[in-house]
Structure formats: structure tokens, C-alpha cells
Design a protein around this motif. Structure first.
Motif, PDB file in Angstrom:
ATOM      1  N   GLU A 113      16.543 103.585  41.026  1.00  0.00           N
ATOM      2  CA  GLU A 113      17.912 103.297  40.600  1.00  0.00           C
ATOM      3  C   GLU A 113      18.579 102.407  41.647  1.00  0.00           C
ATOM      4  N   ILE A 114      18.947 101.197  41.237  1.00  0.00           N
ATOM      5  CA  ILE A 114      19.531 100.207  42.141  1.00  0.00           C
ATOM      6  C   ILE A 114      20.981  99.983  41.747  1.00  0.00           C
ATOM      7  N   GLN A 115      21.885 100.196  42.677  1.00  0.00           N
ATOM      8  CA  GLN A 115      23.306  99.999  42.403  1.00  0.00           C
ATOM      9  C   GLN A 115      23.623  98.498  42.438  1.00  0.00           C
ATOM     10  N   ILE A 116      24.235  98.004  41.367  1.00  0.00           N
ATOM     11  CA  ILE A 116      24.672  96.609  41.283  1.00  0.00           C
ATOM     12  C   ILE A 116      26.196  96.600  41.296  1.00  0.00           C
ATOM     13  N   VAL A 117      26.797  95.868  42.232  1.00  0.00           N
ATOM     14  CA  VAL A 117      28.252  95.822  42.341  1.00  0.00           C
ATOM     15  C   VAL A 117      28.734  94.399  42.079  1.00  0.00           C
ATOM     16  N   ASP A 118      29.549  94.260  41.035  1.00  0.00           N
ATOM     17  CA  ASP A 118      30.158  92.972  40.679  1.00  0.00           C
ATOM     18  C   ASP A 118      31.467  92.841  41.452  1.00  0.00           C
ATOM     19  N   LEU A 119      31.483  91.956  42.451  1.00  0.00           N
ATOM     20  CA  LEU A 119      32.694  91.743  43.243  1.00  0.00           C
ATOM     21  C   LEU A 119      33.611  90.739  42.551  1.00  0.00           C
ATOM     22  N   PRO A 120      34.926  90.844  42.760  1.00  0.00           N
ATOM     23  CA  PRO A 120      35.843  89.869  42.169  1.00  0.00           C
ATOM     24  C   PRO A 120      35.489  88.448  42.606  1.00  0.00           C
ATOM     25  N   GLY A 121      35.733  87.493  41.739  1.00  0.00           N
ATOM     26  CA  GLY A 121      35.489  86.089  42.079  1.00  0.00           C
ATOM     27  C   GLY A 121      36.362  85.667  43.248  1.00  0.00           C
ATOM     28  N   ILE A 122      35.791  84.877  44.165  1.00  0.00           N
ATOM     29  CA  ILE A 122      36.569  84.412  45.310  1.00  0.00           C
ATOM     30  C   ILE A 122      36.903  82.939  45.141  1.00  0.00           C
ATOM     31  N   ILE A 123      37.816  82.454  45.978  1.00  0.00           N
ATOM     32  CA  ILE A 123      38.234  81.063  45.905  1.00  0.00           C
ATOM     33  C   ILE A 123      37.927  80.382  47.226  1.00  0.00           C
ATOM     34  N   TYR A 124      38.024  79.052  47.240  1.00  0.00           N
ATOM     35  CA  TYR A 124      37.755  78.307  48.467  1.00  0.00           C
ATOM     36  C   TYR A 124      38.756  78.729  49.542  1.00  0.00           C
ATOM     37  N   GLY A 125      38.240  78.944  50.763  1.00  0.00           N
ATOM     38  CA  GLY A 125      39.095  79.414  51.846  1.00  0.00           C
ATOM     39  C   GLY A 125      39.204  80.923  51.885  1.00  0.00           C
ATOM     40  N   ALA A 126      38.275  81.619  51.216  1.00  0.00           N
ATOM     41  CA  ALA A 126      38.343  83.081  51.139  1.00  0.00           C
ATOM     42  C   ALA A 126      38.276  83.729  52.513  1.00  0.00           C
ATOM     43  N   SER A 127      37.451  83.183  53.416  1.00  0.00           N
ATOM     44  CA  SER A 127      37.278  83.796  54.734  1.00  0.00           C
ATOM     45  C   SER A 127      38.533  83.714  55.579  1.00  0.00           C
ATOM     46  N   GLN A 128      39.484  82.857  55.173  1.00  0.00           N
ATOM     47  CA  GLN A 128      40.757  82.766  55.887  1.00  0.00           C
ATOM     48  C   GLN A 128      41.857  83.527  55.155  1.00  0.00           C
ATOM     49  N   GLY A 129      41.467  84.327  54.163  1.00  0.00           N
ATOM     50  CA  GLY A 129      42.417  85.232  53.527  1.00  0.00           C
ATOM     51  C   GLY A 129      42.947  84.793  52.183  1.00  0.00           C
ATOM     52  N   LYS A 130      42.550  83.629  51.682  1.00  0.00           N
ATOM     53  CA  LYS A 130      43.085  83.166  50.402  1.00  0.00           C
ATOM     54  C   LYS A 130      42.553  84.033  49.271  1.00  0.00           C
ATOM     55  N   GLY A 131      43.460  84.466  48.384  1.00  0.00           N
ATOM     56  CA  GLY A 131      43.064  85.273  47.236  1.00  0.00           C
ATOM     57  C   GLY A 131      42.433  86.601  47.614  1.00  0.00           C
ATOM     58  N   ARG A 132      42.867  87.189  48.731  1.00  0.00           N
ATOM     59  CA  ARG A 132      42.286  88.438  49.252  1.00  0.00           C
ATOM     60  C   ARG A 132      40.786  88.294  49.459  1.00  0.00           C
ATOM     61  N   GLY A 133      40.383  87.051  49.752  1.00  0.00           N
ATOM     62  CA  GLY A 133      38.954  86.760  49.844  1.00  0.00           C
ATOM     63  C   GLY A 133      38.233  87.461  50.962  1.00  0.00           C
ATOM     64  N   ARG A 134      38.916  87.685  52.107  1.00  0.00           N
ATOM     65  CA  ARG A 134      38.227  88.335  53.219  1.00  0.00           C
ATOM     66  C   ARG A 134      37.784  89.739  52.855  1.00  0.00           C
ATOM     67  N   GLN A 135      38.630  90.474  52.109  1.00  0.00           N
ATOM     68  CA  GLN A 135      38.243  91.827  51.704  1.00  0.00           C
ATOM     69  C   GLN A 135      37.032  91.789  50.769  1.00  0.00           C
ATOM     70  N   VAL A 136      37.043  90.821  49.850  1.00  0.00           N
ATOM     71  CA  VAL A 136      35.943  90.708  48.886  1.00  0.00           C
ATOM     72  C   VAL A 136      34.648  90.359  49.596  1.00  0.00           C
ATOM     73  N   VAL A 137      34.711  89.326  50.466  1.00  0.00           N
ATOM     74  CA  VAL A 137      33.505  88.873  51.150  1.00  0.00           C
ATOM     75  C   VAL A 137      32.986  89.941  52.105  1.00  0.00           C
ATOM     76  N   ALA A 138      33.898  90.614  52.820  1.00  0.00           N
ATOM     77  CA  ALA A 138      33.477  91.626  53.783  1.00  0.00           C
ATOM     78  C   ALA A 138      32.801  92.811  53.120  1.00  0.00           C
ATOM     79  N   THR A 139      33.124  93.087  51.854  1.00  0.00           N
ATOM     80  CA  THR A 139      32.476  94.188  51.131  1.00  0.00           C
ATOM     81  C   THR A 139      30.972  93.927  50.990  1.00  0.00           C
ATOM     82  N   ALA A 140      30.585  92.659  50.993  1.00  0.00           N
ATOM     83  CA  ALA A 140      29.167  92.306  50.885  1.00  0.00           C
ATOM     84  C   ALA A 140      28.364  92.780  52.087  1.00  0.00           C
ATOM     85  N   ARG A 141      29.043  93.144  53.181  1.00  0.00           N
ATOM     86  CA  ARG A 141      28.343  93.633  54.372  1.00  0.00           C
ATOM     87  C   ARG A 141      27.517  94.888  54.082  1.00  0.00           C
TER      88      ARG A 141
END
Length: 371
Positions: A113-141
Motif C-alpha cells: 500500500e503506497i500513499q499518494i498525496v496530491d499537493l496543491p498546484g504551485i506558482i512561479y516564485g513558490a520558494s519565496q512564498g508566492k501562493g503559499r508555495g513554501r508550505q506546499v513545496v516543503a511538504t514534499a520533504r
């Protein structure tokens, strides 16, 4: 000047600076400062949100035998893929930001059983906080594997941009941890040793000392085991607790919208699979590649005098031992272990009597005996 402004200023200066032997040292210092500011930005945000990592509404409790996260820009087909390979139905529409929170599902493959997690779509500049992108990208850790979903009609630009966003939050895709030993000390100054002389344009002693000064590290021991190590590698080692080395599978969707020549070109790239969710093409190839990339083994248990249980395997990493299997059952099981009988490709003869250090292979059958 805020941290984001400092990051932008350093990035602009690096873009203006020509790369040559004379500027190597200066660029190395800029990379060190950039990494430090990015880490400070993530730390400040984690503190502001109560240290909750991915942020409210993004993190999902980890479950199953492994975790795979789907990451990509809006409307590339993440939710469609989740619906195809799991029983979860994520909201799907032909407009951006349909998925606003993390949506988990379970992929069942050969008893695992493999858990698949669909994260919200991110936008350009996500790592600098645009569109709450840092939270989304950091979840991939938290992932064992990242599925980077790309639009085949925009693939090159999307891939480069997403890789940049992930790099900015300390996620290293398809890379091994640099072969550098680093240990902070209380006294003794700085001791730097190279196993072999560094290659031209790679990490050297002068750059190491300059970066250490910038990080205010005055006592440490460093052993560079690989002459090909770069300045970026050394910066990652200094920030090791904030770095994650994760496998990435690049999945190009919408191949029905490009030429056959382009499909062949994309499919030939490493760690890549192509598909069309709308046309239902290549979906099984994605599933099989997920299993291959996760590097898992299924081991079936057999009670004495009975047939093996094939519908509920123990799932472990490739290269695991009988001892690892015992630990996956219960952390105290090894203390009661007596010996094991193993059938399958890892056994020299069937069955083979084995101890805790015997390495098991995929689809082995095992009987465990206790004291």
C-alpha cells in the motif's frame, strides 16, 4: 532590507557575474550567503506557523509502506492521475488551483500500500512564498518519491522552474549526499583534509575557509573524500539537517498534444515516463515505474505446516535483512528470534536456514521461529 529582498539581490548579482576562474571564489561566497538566507526564511516561516512544517491544510499523516507526492503547476493533471491510480477522487476541472489542500490516496500494488498525496498546484516564485508555495513545496520533504507532473507542451520551462523551487527549500532531486565529512568542534581551529587534490573549478581550501567565516564556524574538522565535490556540495553539508535527498520521477502528461518525435525524446530522458490521463495512455507504466523507483521488496510470511500468505506481505526496502523484517513486525521481536527458513531467490537452497543478517529479496517466503 528584508530576507526576501536580500535573496533577490544575491540572485541578481550572481546572474550578472560571469563564470570564470577569477570569479569562482566570489560566486562561492554568494552561494553560501544565499543558502543561509533561504534557510533563515524557512525557519522564520516555520516559527510563525508554530513549527508545523507544511502548514495547516497541507500536511497529511504518513501511512502505508511508502509515500509519493505529486507536485506540479496548476492544471497539469495531478488530480486526474490520483483518480486513475487510487480510489480517491480529487476535484478536477479545466482551470487553475482546483486542488487547494493536500489530497491523499492509496495505490495498491502487489499487496503493498503506497500513499499518494496530491499537493496543491504551485506558482512561479513558490520558494519565496508566492501562493503559499513554501508550505506546499516543503511538504514534499516527507516523501520517499516525488512525482513531478509536467505538461508535455510546456515541459522544459516547467521542469527547470520546479527544480529551482525545490532546490531553494533544500530538496535535492536524484542526488546522493556529498562525500564530505564535516564535524563542528568546541576548540582546535579548522582542520581541512583532501583525500586527493581538488580538480580545477571544484571545491578548494580557500573557498571552504571563506564560507566557514561567513557561517561563523571557527572550529571544525573537514574531510573531502571526492575531488569532484563542488561549493554547492559543501554548503549542503553545512546545512545537512535542512537537506533532503529524494528520488524524483518526471511524468510528462498530455502527450496526445505533441508530436510522436517529441514523445520519443521525452521518454528517452532518465527517470522519466510519459502518459495522457485524458486518453488513458501510459498510466500502468507510471504505476510500475513508481514501484521500481521506490526500491521496495515484498516478503510473504508462512506459518509452519501452512501455505504462504500472499495477500498481506511485509514490505521493506531492497537489501533489507531478516533482522529488519523482525523490527518491522515489532521492535522487540529480534530478542525472541531463533532462526528463519527462507524460500526464494535469496536462498541458496529451498528452504535455507538463516539468521538475522540474511538479506531477503522481493517475493521471498519466510517462516520465523522464536525461542
Amino acid at each position: 532590507m528584508g530576507i526576501i529582498e536580500k535573496i533577490k539581490a544575491i540572485e541578481e548579482e550572481m546572474a550578472r557575474t560571469q563564470k570564470n576562474k577569477a570569479t569562482e571564489h566570489h560566486l562561492g561566497l554568494l552561494k553560501g550567503k544565499l543558502a543561509r538566507y533561504r534557510q533563515q526564511l524557512l525557519a522564520d516561516e516555520a516559527n510563525a506557523s508554530g513549527g508545523s512544517g507544511g502548514g495547516q491544510g497541507f500536511e497529511v499523516a504518513k501511512s502505508g509502506d511508502a509515500r509519493v507526492v505529486l507536485i506540479g503547476y496548476p492544471s497539469v493533471g495531478k488530480s486526474s492521475l490520483l483518480g486513475k491510480i487510487t480510489s480517491t477522487k480529487s476535484e478536477i476541472a479545466h482551470y487553475a488551483f482546483t486542488t487547494l489542500t493536500s489530497v491523499p490516496g492509496v495505490l495498491k500494488y502487489g499487496g503493498a500500500e503506497i500513499q499518494i498525496v496530491d499537493l496543491p498546484g504551485i506558482i512561479y516564485g513558490a520558494s519565496q512564498g508566492k501562493g503559499r508555495g513554501r508550505q506546499v513545496v516543503a511538504t514534499a520533504r516527507t516523501a520517499d518519491l516525488i512525482l513531478m507532473i509536467l505538461d508535455a507542451t510546456k515541459s522544459e520551462h516547467q521542469r527547470e522552474s520546479l527544480e529551482h523551487e525545490l532546490e531553494a527549500v533544500g530538496i535535492r532531486l536524484n542526488k546522493e549526499k556529498p562525500n564530505i565529512y564535516f564535524k563542528k568542534k568546541e576548540t582546535g581551529g579548522i582542520k581541512i583534509t583532501f583525500v586527493s587534490p581538488p580538480l580545477p573549478g571544484k571545491l578548494d581550501e580557500m573557498t571552504i575557509k571563506a564560507i566557514l567565516r561567513d557561517y561563523r564556524i571557527h572550529n571544525c574538522e573537514i574531510l573531502v573524500r571526492d575531488s569532484t565535490c563542488t561549493v554547492d556540495d559543501f554548503i549542503d553539508i553545512i546545512n545537512d539537517q535542512h537537506r533532503n535527498y529524494i528520488k524524483c520521477l518526471y511524468v510528462y502528461n498530455k502527450i496526445d498534444a505533441v508530436s510522436l518525435e517529441e514523445v520519443d525524446r521525452l521518454a528517452a530522458e532518465p527517470n522519466t515516463v510519459v502518459m495522457s490521463c485524458e486518453m488513458d495512455l501510459g498510466i500502468q507504466d507510471v504505476v510500475e515505474e513508481i514501484w521500481y523507483q521506490l526500491n521496495l521488496s515484498r516478503v510473504y510470511t508462512k506459518k509452519r505446516g501452512q501455505k504462504p500468505v500472499f495477500d498481506d506481505p511485509l514490505v521493506v526496502r531492497n537489501g533489507s535483512t531478516v533482522g529488519d523484517l523482525c523490527h518491522s513486525i515489532h521492535r522487540d521481536f529480534k530478542d525472541k528470534f531463533k532462526y528463519a527458513l527462507v524460500w526464494g531467490s535469496s536462498a541458496k537452497h529451498s528452504p535455507q536456514k538463516c539468521g538475522l543478517n540474511h538479506k531477503v529479496n522481493d517475493e521471498d517466503v519466510i517462516t520465523l521461529f522464536t525461542k
